[in-house]
Design an enzyme around this catalytic site. Structure first.
Site, PDB file in Angstrom:
ATOM      1  N   GLY A   6      23.013  80.221 -84.688  1.00 33.07           N
ATOM      2  CA  GLY A   6      23.435  79.163 -83.762  1.00 33.07           C
ATOM      3  C   GLY A   6      24.655  79.606 -82.968  1.00 33.07           C
ATOM      4  N   SER A   7      25.506  80.408 -83.602  1.00 39.90           N
ATOM      5  CA  SER A   7      26.705  80.882 -82.902  1.00 39.90           C
ATOM      6  C   SER A   7      26.322  81.855 -81.796  1.00 39.90           C
ATOM      7  CB  SER A   7      27.651  81.567 -83.894  1.00 39.90           C
ATOM      8  OG  SER A   7      28.036  80.654 -84.891  1.00 39.90           O
ATOM      9  N   ASP A  61      23.034  70.798 -84.809  1.00 35.56           N
ATOM     10  CA  ASP A  61      23.025  69.858 -85.937  1.00 35.56           C
ATOM     11  C   ASP A  61      22.109  68.675 -85.683  1.00 35.56           C
ATOM     12  OD1 ASP A  61      24.862  71.530 -87.056  1.00 35.56           O
ATOM     13  OD2 ASP A  61      26.603  70.271 -86.649  1.00 35.56           O
ATOM     14  N   HIS A  98      20.716  73.577 -92.082  1.00 33.82           N
ATOM     15  CA  HIS A  98      20.242  72.869 -90.891  1.00 33.82           C
ATOM     16  C   HIS A  98      18.843  72.273 -91.113  1.00 33.82           C
ATOM     17  CE1 HIS A  98      23.630  73.914 -88.201  1.00 33.82           C
ATOM     18  NE2 HIS A  98      23.818  74.759 -89.188  1.00 33.82           N
ATOM     19  N   ASN A 144      22.442  92.289 -78.323  1.00 33.68           N
ATOM     20  CA  ASN A 144      21.134  92.272 -78.973  1.00 33.68           C
ATOM     21  C   ASN A 144      21.201  91.158 -80.001  1.00 33.68           C
ATOM     22  OD1 ASN A 144      18.843  92.467 -80.418  1.00 33.68           O
ATOM     23  ND2 ASN A 144      19.060  94.609 -81.001  1.00 33.68           N
TER      24      ASN A 144
HETATM   25  C1  PLP Z   1      27.431  72.164 -84.093  1.00 34.86           C
HETATM   26  C2  PLP Z   1      27.247  73.585 -84.547  1.00 34.86           C
HETATM   27  N1  PLP Z   1      27.119  74.544 -83.630  1.00 34.86           N
HETATM   28  C3  PLP Z   1      26.934  75.837 -83.980  1.00 34.86           C
HETATM   29  C4  PLP Z   1      26.872  76.211 -85.297  1.00 34.86           C
HETATM   30  C5  PLP Z   1      26.701  77.673 -85.665  1.00 34.86           C
HETATM   31  O1  PLP Z   1      25.455  77.957 -86.262  1.00 34.86           O
HETATM   32  P1  PLP Z   1      25.281  79.286 -87.139  1.00 34.86           P
HETATM   33  O2  PLP Z   1      25.873  79.017 -88.462  1.00 34.86           O
HETATM   34  O3  PLP Z   1      23.793  79.474 -87.196  1.00 34.86           O
HETATM   35  O4  PLP Z   1      25.968  80.382 -86.425  1.00 34.86           O
HETATM   36  C6  PLP Z   1      27.008  75.244 -86.302  1.00 34.86           C
HETATM   37  C7  PLP Z   1      26.948  75.659 -87.727  1.00 34.86           C
HETATM   38  O5  PLP Z   1      26.598  74.970 -88.608  1.00 34.86           O
HETATM   39  C8  PLP Z   1      27.208  73.901 -85.912  1.00 34.86           C
HETATM   40  O6  PLP Z   1      27.379  72.942 -86.841  1.00 34.86           O
END
Ligand code: PLP
Length: 461
Positions: A107-108, A215, A241, A309
């Protein structure tokens, strides 16, 4: 080396994973064993013992289907983006009703990719420049904000509405400046923000909207799924998630232009659209002009962006395919668990501010956020943890108070704050959340509610 060999572009040559003959028979046997293994290793659930069995805030929920897909893709040994990845991108896009969907590593990285796409030269005057401002909130997850800072744009923090922990839309006008280019917001804990007001604001000032849907997969606003309201939306498939592939995420957009930029940035910045393992998809591989490269320079090695990547492995996507099939059930279970906790905890509403769904929304709850009206959060959390109930803060609390902001706070540079972020600080000081994930039973929810009441010196009858 015999058998399979892998070329520098990731193409597989030589033997491909067999589905006939001995290999086919062995594949069937292995699949049958995987089903047996699932039944032996995972199917039985230990009885819940209050106070002894740990109640996590979230976790993987899966059955034999995930293991079968994972092993199937392992045996196929394609490894990188392949048929499972194609299928998941297509099916997730179809679920969301969004034209372009790209799997990414988290997600990041989805947030970084979504933001980076808006800095592409291809967008001309609409591109976000260093020093441009992006409106967001400080009560949330750090990697919604990090891409803004990493690029050298300026996050502008507005407060949140205490009832929903989502952006306080009344502050948007105050946050705007001539340098505002975008709004980047998450739907807090699965509860949609006030999409109508945010969209109207973005339209009025011609701003990009990035919708962090990490989320909130499965949430509705105004009868439509979230994720498609922004110019770009993002998902996370980290285990807590709504669905998981271990690590993973997605970026989605309705725009052909943004879709092409996202794909390029995800795949090293390359211009070429050849899928993994395919050459000359466009039919003009050695026949075009780019930059000041010689005419006909191999399109496979033409780079239109400074890219990343962020691709996923085929094994991750295989798990994701099995999870996506379960998503509607997962979302329903989260809603049911949320409703149960809301009903059980209603008698404590005088001391605990309970979470409220945003008007015109049907959240896909990630967690159950509570704010103590008269303080005492830390003692309550410690008590619940002792009772084996896992708790969480609302992520960074107030992002501006985090150590990563130390240097910026000291110099008052690189960010702006609108007002005093009083509601954000209240959440940081007095709020916490517990889980509603599909792995929780009614017994666990009752024990959670009773434990909260007991810790507050109350009884639930
Ligand atoms: C609102 C939100 N955005 C982004 C992320 C980042 O996701 P990831 O942990 O897959 O990098 C999270 C992580 O839980 C999140 O709660």
């Amino acid at each position: 080396m015999s058998g399979v060999s892998v070329g520098d572009g990731g193409e597989v040559s030589g033997m491909s994973a067999g589905s006939g003959g001995d290999a086919g028979k062995l594949h069937q046997q292995i699949m049958a064993l995987v089903e047996q293994y699932y039944a032996a290793a995972f199917a039985a659930r230990a009885a819940f013992v209050p106070g002894e069995t740990r109640i996590p805030y979230a976790g993987r929920v899966f059955d034999a289907a995930e293991l079968l897909n994972l092993v199937d893709s392992s045996l196929e040994f394609w490894l990188t983006h392949g048929r499972y990845s194609d299928r998941l991108e297509e099916q997730l896009g179809a679920y969301l009703g969004i034209k372009h969907c790209y799997l990414v590593s988290s997600g990041s990285s989805a947030n970084l990719l979504a933001f980076s796409a808006l800095t592409s030269d291809r967008l001309g005057a609409r591109k976000i420049l260093r020093g441009d401002e992006v409106i967001t909130v400080a009560a949330g997850f750090p990697t919604t904000v990090a891409p803004i800072v990493q690029y050298g744009a300026v996050p502008v923090f507005v407060d949140v509405d205490p009832a929903t922990a989502n952006v306080d839309v009344a502050q948007l006008e105050d946050a705007w400046s001539a340098r505002t280019k975008a709004v980047f917001l998450a739907h807090t804990l699965g509860n949609p923000f006030d999409v109508a007001t945010v969209q109207a604001f973005c339209e009025e000032y011609a701003l990009w909207l990035i919708e962090d849907n990490c989320d909130a997969l499965g949430a509705h606003y105004g009868g439509r799924l979230t994720g498609g309201f922004g110019h770009i939306g993002t998902s996370s498939f980290y285990p807590p998630h709504h669905m998981t592939m271990g690590e993973g995420g997605a970026v989605y957009t309705e725009s052909d232009e943004l879709g092409a930029i996202v794909r390029s940035l995800r795949d090293w910045g390359r211009d070429c659209e050849c899928p993994s393992g395919v050459d000359n998809f466009c039919g003009r591989r050695f026949d075009r002009d780019f930059g000041t490269l010689p005419h006909g320079y191999d399109h496979k090695y033409v780079f239109s962006h400074f890219g990343f990547n962020f691709k996923v492995t085929e094994m991750q996507a295989a798990i994701g395919c099995a999870q996506l099939a379960k998503l509607p059930r997962f979302v329903e279970a989260r809603r049911r668990n949320f409703a149960t906790l809301s009903r059980l905890l209603a008698p404590l509403a005088d001391v605990l501010a309970l979470p409220q769904a945003t008007a015109d929304s049907e959240p896909s709850w990630f967690g159950f956020l509570m704010t103590l009206r008269d303080g005492g959060r830390d003692a309550l959390v410690a008590d619940l943890e002792r009772r084996k109930i896992q708790t969480r803060m609302l992520f960074a609390g107030n992002m501006v108070r985090q150590p990563c902001f130390d240097a910026m706070r000291a110099t008052h540079q690189g960010y702006r704050v609108v007002g005093d972020l009083a509601a954000t600080d209240t959440i940081m000081n007095d709020a916490f959340w517990v889980g509603v994930y599909p792995g929780l039973s009614d017994e666990m929810l009752v024990y959670m509610a009773q434990s909260i009441a007991t810790a507050l010196g109350r009884r639930l009858d």
